[in-house]
Design a protein around this motif. Sequence first.
Motif, PDB file in Angstrom:
ATOM      1  N   PHE A   1       0.828  -1.200   0.000  1.00  0.00           N
ATOM      2  CA  PHE A   1       0.000   0.000   0.000  1.00  0.00           C
ATOM      3  C   PHE A   1       0.868   1.259   0.000  1.00  0.00           C
ATOM      4  O   PHE A   1       0.660   2.175  -0.800  1.00  0.00           O
ATOM      5  CB  PHE A   1      -0.931   0.011   1.220  1.00  0.00           C
ATOM      6  N   PHE A   2       1.851   1.318   0.894  1.00  0.00           N
ATOM      7  CA  PHE A   2       2.682   2.514   0.995  1.00  0.00           C
ATOM      8  C   PHE A   2       3.595   2.679  -0.214  1.00  0.00           C
ATOM      9  O   PHE A   2       3.904   3.802  -0.607  1.00  0.00           O
ATOM     10  CB  PHE A   2       3.487   2.513   2.294  1.00  0.00           C
TER      11      PHE A   2
ATOM     12  N   ASP B   1      -0.358  10.191  -3.097  1.00  0.00           N
ATOM     13  CA  ASP B   1      -0.523  11.541  -2.570  1.00  0.00           C
ATOM     14  C   ASP B   1      -0.632  11.504  -1.051  1.00  0.00           C
ATOM     15  O   ASP B   1      -0.713  10.443  -0.444  1.00  0.00           O
ATOM     16  CB  ASP B   1      -1.732  12.245  -3.196  1.00  0.00           C
ATOM     17  N   LEU B   2      -0.610  12.684  -0.462  1.00  0.00           N
ATOM     18  CA  LEU B   2      -0.596  12.796   0.992  1.00  0.00           C
ATOM     19  C   LEU B   2      -1.862  12.222   1.622  1.00  0.00           C
ATOM     20  O   LEU B   2      -1.798  11.548   2.649  1.00  0.00           O
ATOM     21  CB  LEU B   2      -0.420  14.262   1.401  1.00  0.00           C
ATOM     22  N   PHE B   3      -3.014  12.476   1.004  1.00  0.00           N
ATOM     23  CA  PHE B   3      -4.265  11.945   1.554  1.00  0.00           C
ATOM     24  C   PHE B   3      -4.219  10.429   1.642  1.00  0.00           C
ATOM     25  O   PHE B   3      -4.571   9.840   2.658  1.00  0.00           O
ATOM     26  CB  PHE B   3      -5.458  12.393   0.701  1.00  0.00           C
TER      27      PHE B   3
ATOM     28  N   LEU C   1      -1.849   5.306   6.921  1.00  0.00           N
ATOM     29  CA  LEU C   1      -1.256   5.351   8.261  1.00  0.00           C
ATOM     30  C   LEU C   1      -2.327   5.236   9.336  1.00  0.00           C
ATOM     31  O   LEU C   1      -2.146   4.517  10.321  1.00  0.00           O
ATOM     32  CB  LEU C   1      -0.455   6.639   8.449  1.00  0.00           C
ATOM     33  N   ASN C   2      -3.439   5.938   9.158  1.00  0.00           N
ATOM     34  CA  ASN C   2      -4.533   5.840  10.134  1.00  0.00           C
ATOM     35  C   ASN C   2      -5.047   4.417  10.232  1.00  0.00           C
ATOM     36  O   ASN C   2      -5.264   3.897  11.330  1.00  0.00           O
ATOM     37  CB  ASN C   2      -5.678   6.785   9.767  1.00  0.00           C
TER      38      ASN C   2
ATOM     39  N   ALA D   1       7.354   6.675   1.521  1.00  0.00           N
ATOM     40  CA  ALA D   1       6.176   7.278   0.884  1.00  0.00           C
ATOM     41  C   ALA D   1       6.003   8.728   1.325  1.00  0.00           C
ATOM     42  O   ALA D   1       5.657   9.599   0.513  1.00  0.00           O
ATOM     43  CB  ALA D   1       4.922   6.473   1.212  1.00  0.00           C
ATOM     44  N   SER D   2       6.262   9.007   2.600  1.00  0.00           N
ATOM     45  CA  SER D   2       6.102  10.384   3.080  1.00  0.00           C
ATOM     46  C   SER D   2       7.114  11.315   2.418  1.00  0.00           C
ATOM     47  O   SER D   2       6.787  12.460   2.098  1.00  0.00           O
ATOM     48  CB  SER D   2       6.214  10.447   4.599  1.00  0.00           C
TER      49      SER D   2
END
Length: 131
Positions: free
Chosen positions: A44-45, A50-52, A58-59, A79-80
């Motif tokens: 996934f990461f 994008d940031l969203f 992460l949540n 990813a960040s």
Amino acid sequence: MLAARLARTSALRLSRSTLPSFTQVRFAHAQESFEAFSARYVSFFQNAEDLFELQRGLNNCFAHDLVPSVEVVEAALRASRRVNDYSTAVRIFEGIKEKVENKSQYEAYLEELKGVKEELGIDTKEELYGQ
């Protein structure tokens, strides 16, 4: 007036009784192994664009009752930086610090991720603010 109200009430009862009844469907969720969980979130990461999407992942990842593996944390850190959000990278370490049971586990994560931290130029909150 009372007669009209009674007529509406009985019409309502009639319409409710003629509605189809639904049965409750139960789904059995299979337990996901830690390895499958890790592989799912690493993938996934790696694909977060994008940031969203990164923050949503992460949540969801941190909502589980476990501490993510080093591989998952590394993929999230990369990813960040890929989406150019330094603050999220710092917050990932804060999340790890909250999830682990004791300080030595957190230090073990920091030691394991030392190379990635240096490569990506990420500091922890403690390093930034001297806590």
